[in-house]
Write a protein that holds these residues in place. Sequence first.
Motif, short mmCIF file in Angstrom:
data_model
loop_
_atom_site.label_atom_id
_atom_site.label_comp_id
_atom_site.label_asym_id
_atom_site.label_seq_id
_atom_site.Cartn_x
_atom_site.Cartn_y
_atom_site.Cartn_z
N VAL A 118 0.85 -1.20 0.00
CA VAL A 118 0.00 0.00 0.00
C VAL A 118 0.88 1.24 0.00
CG1 VAL A 118 -1.68 1.34 1.34
CG2 VAL A 118 -1.94 -1.15 1.14
N TYR A 119 1.89 1.23 0.85
CA TYR A 119 2.79 2.39 0.96
C TYR A 119 3.52 2.64 -0.35
CZ TYR A 119 6.38 5.52 2.68
OH TYR A 119 7.19 6.60 2.86
N LEU A 120 3.99 1.60 -1.00
CA LEU A 120 4.69 1.76 -2.28
C LEU A 120 3.78 2.31 -3.36
CD1 LEU A 120 6.86 -1.49 -2.32
CD2 LEU A 120 7.68 0.87 -2.13
N LEU A 144 -6.14 7.06 -0.37
CA LEU A 144 -6.75 6.54 0.85
C LEU A 144 -5.79 6.50 2.05
CD1 LEU A 144 -8.66 3.48 -0.67
CD2 LEU A 144 -9.59 5.74 -0.12
N ILE A 145 -4.50 6.67 1.80
CA ILE A 145 -3.54 6.54 2.89
C ILE A 145 -3.61 7.76 3.80
CG2 ILE A 145 -1.10 6.30 3.51
CD1 ILE A 145 -0.64 4.94 0.82
N PRO A 146 -3.92 7.55 5.07
CA PRO A 146 -3.97 8.68 6.01
C PRO A 146 -2.59 9.36 6.12
CG PRO A 146 -5.05 6.75 6.95
CD PRO A 146 -4.35 6.30 5.70
N LYS A 147 -2.62 10.66 6.18
CA LYS A 147 -1.38 11.45 6.20
C LYS A 147 -0.47 11.10 7.38
CE LYS A 147 -2.45 13.82 2.56
NZ LYS A 147 -2.29 13.03 1.37
N LEU A 192 -0.89 0.61 9.04
CA LEU A 192 -1.40 1.22 7.81
C LEU A 192 -2.38 0.27 7.11
CD1 LEU A 192 -1.50 3.13 5.35
CD2 LEU A 192 0.67 2.12 4.60
N TYR A 193 -1.96 -0.98 6.94
CA TYR A 193 -2.83 -1.94 6.25
C TYR A 193 -4.16 -2.11 6.98
CZ TYR A 193 -4.75 -6.13 4.19
OH TYR A 193 -5.61 -7.01 3.59
N LYS A 194 -4.12 -2.23 8.28
CA LYS A 194 -5.35 -2.40 9.04
C LYS A 194 -6.29 -1.20 8.87
CE LYS A 194 -3.81 -5.53 12.68
NZ LYS A 194 -3.57 -5.68 14.14
N ASP A 195 -5.70 0.00 8.73
CA ASP A 195 -6.51 1.20 8.58
C ASP A 195 -7.14 1.34 7.19
OD1 ASP A 195 -6.10 1.91 11.19
OD2 ASP A 195 -4.82 3.64 10.76
N VAL A 196 -6.51 0.76 6.16
CA VAL A 196 -7.01 0.98 4.79
C VAL A 196 -7.58 -0.27 4.11
CG1 VAL A 196 -5.44 2.92 4.44
CG2 VAL A 196 -4.79 0.64 3.62
#
Length: 170
Positions: A88-90, A97-100, A153-157
């Motif tokens: 997701v980060y890459l 969708l990635i929270p700041k 991060l993964y759990k959040d998105v």
Amino acid sequence: MDILKAAEKLMSMDESAWQRHSSPLSVYSRFSILPMFTFVIGIREHLGWWTLLLFGVVVLWTWLNPRLFSAPTTTNNWASMGTFGERVYLNQKNESLIPKHHLKTAKGIILLQLVGLPFWFYSLYSIDTLLMMISTLYLMFTKAWFVDRMVWLYKDVKDLNPIYQSWYKS
């Protein structure tokens, strides 16, 4: 960060490789890479030209590792979700969708890793065993912290994107 995307491209990570890399065996055994590089370079004076062979073996292990293990039957674990978060980060340039706060923290951890690299390189150059151990542990700690942040991060998105949801197998 572009350096992470370049590393992904260098590793030739296709969908199959990512699925295999989400295996906890792949993730946990990958933590052996930095100590192996440190060891091989650290004892180069004793190994002579054999250093190149062992260095090549470690490079091969680095490339093989994400492909060596089979895809896990369940991904409800820290290692798998860390791999998914990294994916997701890459993809951050294509993903709104990635929270700041995740981006800011991940970049901060990467900066901390970059701060440790000169000490690691110097320890290898000077063959300073204590500094090798400390800098290697520091880099491994920051890598584990980064992976842990990728889990968060993964759990959040994961529920915001059907592709991300498809990676999760309970």
